[in-house]
Design an enzyme around this catalytic site. Structure first.
Site, PDB file in Angstrom:
ATOM      1  N   SER A 235       0.832  -1.208   0.000  1.00 26.63           N
ATOM      2  CA  SER A 235       0.000   0.000   0.000  1.00 26.63           C
ATOM      3  C   SER A 235       0.864   1.255   0.000  1.00 26.63           C
ATOM      4  CB  SER A 235      -0.888   0.005   1.239  1.00 26.63           C
ATOM      5  OG  SER A 235      -1.646   1.190   1.261  1.00 26.63           O
TER       6      SER A 235
ATOM      7  N   ASN B 290      -5.138   0.151   7.660  1.00 31.32           N
ATOM      8  CA  ASN B 290      -3.924   0.896   7.966  1.00 31.32           C
ATOM      9  C   ASN B 290      -4.055   1.458   9.379  1.00 31.32           C
ATOM     10  OD1 ASN B 290      -1.757   2.596   8.177  1.00 31.32           O
ATOM     11  ND2 ASN B 290      -2.103   3.649   6.235  1.00 31.32           N
TER      12      ASN B 290
ATOM     13  N   CYS C 278       0.018   4.416  10.148  1.00 26.04           N
ATOM     14  CA  CYS C 278       0.728   5.470   9.435  1.00 26.04           C
ATOM     15  C   CYS C 278       1.501   6.317  10.459  1.00 26.04           C
ATOM     16  CB  CYS C 278      -0.235   6.360   8.662  1.00 26.04           C
ATOM     17  SG  CYS C 278       0.619   7.735   7.891  1.00 26.04           S
TER      18      CYS C 278
ATOM     19  N   GLY D 215      11.192  -3.590   3.054  1.00 26.33           N
ATOM     20  CA  GLY D 215      12.528  -3.666   2.481  1.00 26.33           C
ATOM     21  C   GLY D 215      12.818  -4.843   1.576  1.00 26.33           C
TER      22      GLY D 215
ATOM     23  N   GLY E 280       7.302  -2.610  -1.986  1.00 24.78           N
ATOM     24  CA  GLY E 280       6.915  -1.217  -2.207  1.00 24.78           C
ATOM     25  C   GLY E 280       8.055  -0.396  -2.743  1.00 24.78           C
TER      26      GLY E 280
END
Lengths: 303, 261
Positions: free
Chosen positions: A23, A128, A131, A245, A266
């Protein structure tokens, strides 16, 4: 002889392969999500969608750090649930493996977002809860087991779609929070979101990001993510989606060995969409060499 | 960080800001940099000049907080430069027609120089609303042959009266044009796309969208499935074919909502 299969199933969902678009990466539009899937992602998670449109913070919103990380404070820019629902309605009937990430300021707001989106055709929600750079909708929610429980419970009561709770690495209570999410009806966990971080420019002498604080992703956080996944695998029974990562097959396998049933990518997209095919190929070659027939055989083998 | 070496006024609204940057000086025509005006904004800009000695420039019209500050830049000011990024224009010996409007001339200037150096035939149309809006007339005159440079103004105050697309259309019909290159208002570029595709001429356009990262991560700069920062900012007719409901029609704002171009 039949070669190894990349197919995975988790929380009742079946994917062609374990790789997922994380995301917040390119997936603010349906054409971008579609392109990730066409490029070899087994599924794609949208950018986090909230109740109202948000422009996010002013640039600089991203900065590459010297430790191999990418620091961002984009600020949850998104078109809002209503417009995103319209956009999703255009791919109805195409059965795309899309997962929608949602955020909100509490159980009521999360529920309203779900009510707007739920009739659209997508596979699951990623909540989520983590954040690290938007006040009121991020870690204030995701670092409190009781609030997490209330959000998951509220969303659970509004939808039949599977729920994945995306956890914050910025807390010592990650296991407690994971347990609260699972007890309240989460079908799986995504671990982890970005690590709260900062960069200061020595010439201007001030933080580089407009928002000052951001979330770190990429190489710099992989070992942190790995430890969290390993820990969670021992403590909870639901499937875990690894995130943090991963940019090559070795990283992806490492995460599965730690206990991840699927792996999000990502920051690795800086290599282009081709990264999904490259990593899938690498996983297959590894499986062949190690004589694994199914991805599931690797999951948690590190324990 | 880089230091501004000079700031040149080009016309009544547009300035060219020069700086030294070794990496940008190795750019190819059509590539862009992310320019950071500390305290204001970071935004994508095409390189309008770069030479082997490291001197580079961007050509700026004030439209937002960052560019508004940048046109006021003074020698010695600090700016951030990331890049160069993106896919450049094709440089070969095809007979080229370059059509630019406003600040769209910025990436076309190094392109014209590179095409001439390559040995191809190069014609340039510079368009502007009125005479004081024209950009890079002198620079283009130095880059291409005098008889191959054409100027149009919407109001007829200089050069041909009319839109650059009208002149370009007649040139495509009358001459052997191998490839049309354009940068400028998107409605103009879309019209040129339609003209070029109809005429069977190759087409490349440098587009502009809001960008956050510049490196293919944030997804802000989409035109259909294209990520402008990586697949562009130069897109060709093939890239644009599936994005015609957006190209010249719609773009997304910072939240991802569609707005008119």
């Amino acid at each position: 002889m039949v070669g190894p299969s990349l197919r995975v199933s988790l929380a009742g969902l079946r994917f062609e392969n374990p790789l997922m678009l994380a995301s917040g990466i390119v997936g603010v539009t349906v054409p971008s999500l579609t392109r990730a899937i066409d490029s070899g992602a087994g599924s794609a998670v949208s950018k986090s969608i909230g109740l109202e449109p948000r422009e996010g913070y002013r640039n600089p919103t991203l900065v590459a750090t010297q430790d191999g990380g990418l620091l961002n404070a984009v600020g949850l820019s998104n078109p809002g649930a209503r417009i995103f629902a319209e956009e999703l309605s255009e791919v109805r009937g195409r059965h795309l493996p899309i997962i929608v990430s949602i955020f909100g300021g509490g159980p009521v707001e999360f529920s309203r977002v779900v009510d707007i989106l739920d009739s659209q055709e997508f596979l699951a929600y990623e909540l989520n809860l983590s954040c690290p750079h938007v006040e009121g909708v991020g870690t204030e929610i995701g670092h409190d087991p009781e609030v997490v429980a209330s959000v998951v419970k509220a969303v659970r009561s509004r939808t039949k779609k599977p729920l994945f709770a995306k956890l914050s690495p910025n807390t010592h209570k990650i296991v407690e929070i994971a347990r609260a999410a699972v007890a309240s009806g989460a079908d799986g966990l995504t671990a982890v979101n970005t690590v709260r971080a900062m960069a200061i420019n020595v010439e201007t002498t001030k933080p580089t990001l407009t928002h000052k604080y951001g979330g770190l992703s990429g190489d710099a956080i992989r070992s942190i993510a790995l430890a969290k996944i390993y820990e969670l695998y021992e403590e909870v029974k639901v499937p875990i989606i690894g995130c943090g990562g991963v940019s090559n097959w070795e990283h992806a396998v490492e995460m599965m060995l730690a206990g991840a049933s699927a792996v999000e990518m990502g920051t690795a997209l800086y290599q282009g969409y081709g990264v999904f095919q490259d990593v899938n190929r690498g996983i297959v070659a590894y499986m062949r060499r190690k004589k694994f027939r199914k991805v599931q055989e690797m999951v948690g083998l590190g324990h | 960080m880089r230091r501004v070496t000079k700031n040149v006024r080009e016309n009544r609204t547009i300035n060219t800001v020069y700086f030294n940057d070794e990496e940008s000086s190795r750019a190819r025509p059509g590539q862009f940099v992310m320019v950071w005006e500390p305290g204001y904004d970071e935004f994508p800009m095409s390189l309008s000049n770069y030479d082997s000695k490291g001197l580079c420039s961007v050509t700026v019209k004030p439209w937002g907080p960052g560019s508004g500050e940048m046109v006021k830049a003074r020698r010695g000011d600090l700016i951030g430069i990331r890049g160069p990024y993106g896919r450049p224009f094709t440089v070969d010996k095809s007979s080229a027609l370059l059509v630019g409007g406003g600040t769209g001339l910025a990436p076309l200037l190094p392109l014209a120089k590179a095409l001439v150096k390559e040995g191809g035939r190069v014609a340039v149309v510079i368009g502007g609303r009125s005479k004081p809006d024209l950009l890079f007339e002198e620079q283009m005159r130095r880059a291409v042959r005098r008889k191959n440079l054409f100027i149009t103004t919407d109001d007829g105050t200089y050069g041909h009266k009319g839109f650059p697309t009208d002149l370009a259309e007649s040139m495509i019909k009358e001459r052997r044009v191998g490839r049309v290159y354009t940068c400028g208002p998107e409605i103009m570029m879309r019209k040129l796309y339609d003209i070029s595709v109809t005429a069977g001429v190759e087409f490349e356009a440098s587009l502009e969208r809001g960008m956050k990262c510049g490196i293919g991560i944030c997804g802000s700069c989409t035109v259909g499935k294209n990520l402008l920062c990586r697949d562009g900012a130069v897109l060709d007719a093939k890239d644009l074919k599936d994005s015609l409901d957006e190209f010249g029609v719609l773009q997304r704002d910072q939240s991802g909502r569609y707005i008119k171009v």
